[in-house]
Design a protein around this motif. Structure first.
Motif, PDB file in Angstrom:
ATOM      1  N   ASP A  15      39.847  82.629  30.730  1.00  0.00           N
ATOM      2  CA  ASP A  15      38.860  83.136  31.690  1.00  0.00           C
ATOM      3  C   ASP A  15      38.200  84.423  31.199  1.00  0.00           C
ATOM      4  OD1 ASP A  15      39.464  80.988  33.321  1.00  0.00           O
ATOM      5  OD2 ASP A  15      40.700  82.161  34.710  1.00  0.00           O
ATOM      6  N   ALA A  16      38.981  85.312  30.608  1.00  0.00           N
ATOM      7  CA  ALA A  16      38.416  86.559  30.073  1.00  0.00           C
ATOM      8  C   ALA A  16      37.430  86.253  28.946  1.00  0.00           C
ATOM      9  CB  ALA A  16      39.525  87.482  29.582  1.00  0.00           C
ATOM     10  N   SER A  17      37.776  85.299  28.097  1.00  0.00           N
ATOM     11  CA  SER A  17      36.899  84.931  26.980  1.00  0.00           C
ATOM     12  C   SER A  17      35.609  84.300  27.465  1.00  0.00           C
ATOM     13  CB  SER A  17      37.639  83.979  26.031  1.00  0.00           C
ATOM     14  OG  SER A  17      38.771  84.603  25.482  1.00  0.00           O
ATOM     15  N   THR A  18      35.710  83.371  28.423  1.00  0.00           N
ATOM     16  CA  THR A  18      34.492  82.729  28.926  1.00  0.00           C
ATOM     17  C   THR A  18      33.580  83.747  29.604  1.00  0.00           C
ATOM     18  OG1 THR A  18      35.577  82.049  30.987  1.00  0.00           O
ATOM     19  CG2 THR A  18      35.540  80.447  29.201  1.00  0.00           C
ATOM     20  N   ALA A  47      27.493  73.413  21.768  1.00  0.00           N
ATOM     21  CA  ALA A  47      27.057  73.890  20.453  1.00  0.00           C
ATOM     22  C   ALA A  47      28.236  74.422  19.651  1.00  0.00           C
ATOM     23  CB  ALA A  47      26.004  74.987  20.611  1.00  0.00           C
ATOM     24  N   ALA A  48      29.263  74.919  20.373  1.00  0.00           N
ATOM     25  CA  ALA A  48      30.412  75.521  19.695  1.00  0.00           C
ATOM     26  C   ALA A  48      31.654  75.386  20.555  1.00  0.00           C
ATOM     27  CB  ALA A  48      30.150  76.992  19.401  1.00  0.00           C
ATOM     28  N   VAL A  49      32.798  75.427  19.881  1.00  0.00           N
ATOM     29  CA  VAL A  49      34.085  75.479  20.559  1.00  0.00           C
ATOM     30  C   VAL A  49      34.882  76.613  19.933  1.00  0.00           C
ATOM     31  CG1 VAL A  49      35.083  73.678  19.061  1.00  0.00           C
ATOM     32  CG2 VAL A  49      36.186  74.224  21.224  1.00  0.00           C
ATOM     33  N   LEU A  50      35.493  77.422  20.784  1.00  0.00           N
ATOM     34  CA  LEU A  50      36.374  78.495  20.338  1.00  0.00           C
ATOM     35  C   LEU A  50      37.800  78.044  20.582  1.00  0.00           C
ATOM     36  CD1 LEU A  50      37.266  81.319  19.481  1.00  0.00           C
ATOM     37  CD2 LEU A  50      36.732  82.098  21.805  1.00  0.00           C
ATOM     38  N   VAL A  51      38.587  78.002  19.519  1.00  0.00           N
ATOM     39  CA  VAL A  51      39.996  77.635  19.614  1.00  0.00           C
ATOM     40  C   VAL A  51      40.792  78.930  19.576  1.00  0.00           C
ATOM     41  CG1 VAL A  51      41.882  76.327  18.569  1.00  0.00           C
ATOM     42  CG2 VAL A  51      39.518  75.468  18.403  1.00  0.00           C
ATOM     43  N   GLY A  52      41.479  79.214  20.678  1.00  0.00           N
ATOM     44  CA  GLY A  52      42.229  80.455  20.791  1.00  0.00           C
ATOM     45  C   GLY A  52      43.387  80.537  19.812  1.00  0.00           C
ATOM     46  N   SER A  53      43.808  81.753  19.529  1.00  0.00           N
ATOM     47  CA  SER A  53      44.869  81.972  18.547  1.00  0.00           C
ATOM     48  C   SER A  53      46.214  81.412  19.000  1.00  0.00           C
ATOM     49  CB  SER A  53      45.001  83.461  18.211  1.00  0.00           C
ATOM     50  OG  SER A  53      45.258  84.216  19.370  1.00  0.00           O
ATOM     51  N   HIS A  66      36.838  65.806  16.992  1.00  0.00           N
ATOM     52  CA  HIS A  66      36.002  65.537  18.166  1.00  0.00           C
ATOM     53  C   HIS A  66      34.697  66.323  18.118  1.00  0.00           C
ATOM     54  CE1 HIS A  66      38.717  63.080  20.716  1.00  0.00           C
ATOM     55  NE2 HIS A  66      39.657  63.658  19.983  1.00  0.00           N
ATOM     56  N   ALA A  67      34.683  67.456  17.432  1.00  0.00           N
ATOM     57  CA  ALA A  67      33.482  68.287  17.340  1.00  0.00           C
ATOM     58  C   ALA A  67      32.497  67.782  16.286  1.00  0.00           C
ATOM     59  CB  ALA A  67      33.873  69.731  17.035  1.00  0.00           C
ATOM     60  N   ALA A  68      33.013  67.301  15.181  1.00  0.00           N
ATOM     61  CA  ALA A  68      32.186  66.962  14.016  1.00  0.00           C
ATOM     62  C   ALA A  68      31.059  65.970  14.302  1.00  0.00           C
ATOM     63  CB  ALA A  68      33.067  66.453  12.880  1.00  0.00           C
ATOM     64  N   PRO A  69      31.302  64.867  15.010  1.00  0.00           N
ATOM     65  CA  PRO A  69      30.206  63.902  15.199  1.00  0.00           C
ATOM     66  C   PRO A  69      28.984  64.461  15.924  1.00  0.00           C
ATOM     67  CG  PRO A  69      32.306  62.919  15.817  1.00  0.00           C
ATOM     68  CD  PRO A  69      32.547  64.388  15.599  1.00  0.00           C
ATOM     69  N   HIS A  70      29.158  65.553  16.638  1.00  0.00           N
ATOM     70  CA  HIS A  70      28.066  66.126  17.422  1.00  0.00           C
ATOM     71  C   HIS A  70      27.504  67.403  16.803  1.00  0.00           C
ATOM     72  CE1 HIS A  70      29.384  63.232  20.368  1.00  0.00           C
ATOM     73  NE2 HIS A  70      30.599  63.722  20.247  1.00  0.00           N
ATOM     74  N   GLY A  71      28.014  67.773  15.637  1.00  0.00           N
ATOM     75  CA  GLY A  71      27.553  69.002  14.997  1.00  0.00           C
ATOM     76  C   GLY A  71      28.016  70.251  15.715  1.00  0.00           C
ATOM     77  N   THR A  72      29.080  70.137  16.481  1.00  0.00           N
ATOM     78  CA  THR A  72      29.618  71.276  17.227  1.00  0.00           C
ATOM     79  C   THR A  72      30.363  72.203  16.270  1.00  0.00           C
ATOM     80  OG1 THR A  72      29.854  69.910  19.202  1.00  0.00           O
ATOM     81  CG2 THR A  72      31.123  71.957  19.137  1.00  0.00           C
ATOM     82  N   ALA A  73      29.979  73.459  16.258  1.00  0.00           N
ATOM     83  CA  ALA A  73      30.644  74.452  15.407  1.00  0.00           C
ATOM     84  C   ALA A  73      32.023  74.764  15.986  1.00  0.00           C
ATOM     85  CB  ALA A  73      29.817  75.728  15.322  1.00  0.00           C
ATOM     86  N   VAL A  74      33.001  74.922  15.110  1.00  0.00           N
ATOM     87  CA  VAL A  74      34.363  75.256  15.544  1.00  0.00           C
ATOM     88  C   VAL A  74      34.693  76.655  15.044  1.00  0.00           C
ATOM     89  CG1 VAL A  74      36.804  74.644  15.450  1.00  0.00           C
ATOM     90  CG2 VAL A  74      35.059  72.827  15.454  1.00  0.00           C
ATOM     91  N   PHE A  75      35.015  77.541  15.984  1.00  0.00           N
ATOM     92  CA  PHE A  75      35.452  78.898  15.656  1.00  0.00           C
ATOM     93  C   PHE A  75      36.916  79.014  16.037  1.00  0.00           C
ATOM     94  CE2 PHE A  75      30.900  79.538  16.816  1.00  0.00           C
ATOM     95  CZ  PHE A  75      30.445  79.847  15.541  1.00  0.00           C
ATOM     96  N   GLU A  76      37.751  79.353  15.079  1.00  0.00           N
ATOM     97  CA  GLU A  76      39.171  79.530  15.343  1.00  0.00           C
ATOM     98  C   GLU A  76      39.470  81.020  15.377  1.00  0.00           C
ATOM     99  OE1 GLU A  76      41.970  77.029  13.333  1.00  0.00           O
ATOM    100  OE2 GLU A  76      40.409  75.563  12.854  1.00  0.00           O
ATOM    101  N   ALA A  77      39.974  81.469  16.520  1.00  0.00           N
ATOM    102  CA  ALA A  77      40.263  82.894  16.690  1.00  0.00           C
ATOM    103  C   ALA A  77      41.364  83.321  15.725  1.00  0.00           C
ATOM    104  CB  ALA A  77      40.688  83.169  18.128  1.00  0.00           C
ATOM    105  N   HIS A  91      33.632  91.286  19.562  1.00  0.00           N
ATOM    106  CA  HIS A  91      33.167  91.848  18.284  1.00  0.00           C
ATOM    107  C   HIS A  91      33.143  90.858  17.124  1.00  0.00           C
ATOM    108  CE1 HIS A  91      33.035  95.740  20.141  1.00  0.00           C
ATOM    109  NE2 HIS A  91      34.301  95.638  20.513  1.00  0.00           N
ATOM    110  N   VAL A  92      33.814  89.712  17.274  1.00  0.00           N
ATOM    111  CA  VAL A  92      33.830  88.722  16.191  1.00  0.00           C
ATOM    112  C   VAL A  92      33.155  87.422  16.623  1.00  0.00           C
ATOM    113  CG1 VAL A  92      35.304  87.368  14.645  1.00  0.00           C
ATOM    114  CG2 VAL A  92      35.914  89.736  15.174  1.00  0.00           C
ATOM    115  N   ILE A  93      33.608  86.865  17.737  1.00  0.00           N
ATOM    116  CA  ILE A  93      33.110  85.551  18.152  1.00  0.00           C
ATOM    117  C   ILE A  93      31.670  85.608  18.675  1.00  0.00           C
ATOM    118  CG2 ILE A  93      33.468  83.600  19.725  1.00  0.00           C
ATOM    119  CD1 ILE A  93      35.551  83.861  17.395  1.00  0.00           C
ATOM    120  N   VAL A  94      31.353  86.557  19.541  1.00  0.00           N
ATOM    121  CA  VAL A  94      29.993  86.631  20.093  1.00  0.00           C
ATOM    122  C   VAL A  94      28.953  86.798  18.986  1.00  0.00           C
ATOM    123  CG1 VAL A  94      28.416  88.023  21.500  1.00  0.00           C
ATOM    124  CG2 VAL A  94      30.621  87.290  22.443  1.00  0.00           C
ATOM    125  N   PRO A  95      29.146  87.668  17.991  1.00  0.00           N
ATOM    126  CA  PRO A  95      28.145  87.726  16.905  1.00  0.00           C
ATOM    127  C   PRO A  95      27.984  86.396  16.177  1.00  0.00           C
ATOM    128  CG  PRO A  95      29.479  89.708  16.887  1.00  0.00           C
ATOM    129  CD  PRO A  95      30.123  88.759  17.870  1.00  0.00           C
TER     130      PRO A  95
END
Length: 102
Positions: A15-18, A47-53, A66-77, A91-95
């Motif tokens: 919730d804090a991240s969203t 457009a993107a998925v953030l995978v928490g640490s 599941h992300a790849a077929p749609h061109g969804t970027a994956v960001f791993e914290a 400071h990292v994910i939002v930029p």
């Protein structure tokens, strides 16, 4: 406005991240269950998925699948010691998301 999916294990951190992501102009949906994340990714609406640490290693490859077929970027914290989840997202994910939106 781009949609961002946040997958984490602790609801208060999701919730804090969203909230931070939404404060920066994105729509965000937060989930704590892999099955729910996969179903949402399969819609192609993100457009993107953030995978928490805290998300287990075994859950990460299916997120990419599941992300790849749609061109969804994956960001791993990957927080550095002493860095809070909120600091990392701000400071990292939002930029990275803003770069994606350009």
């Amino acid at each position: 406005m781009k949609n961002v999916l946040v997958l984490g294990r602790e609801r208060h951190l999701v919730d804090a991240s969203t909230e931070i992501i939404e404060d920066n102009g994105f729509r965000a949906v937060g989930v704590t269950e892999d099955k729910e994340a996969f179903a949402l990714l399969d819609t192609g609406d993100f457009a993107a998925v953030l995978v928490g640490s805290g998300v287990e290693y075994a859950s990460r490859p299916p997120v990419h699948e599941h992300a790849a077929p749609h061109g969804t970027a994956v960001f791993e914290a990957r927080r550095v010691p002493g860095q809070t989840v909120q600091e990392h997202v701000r400071h990292v994910i939002v930029p990275q998301l803003l770069d994606l939106a350009d």
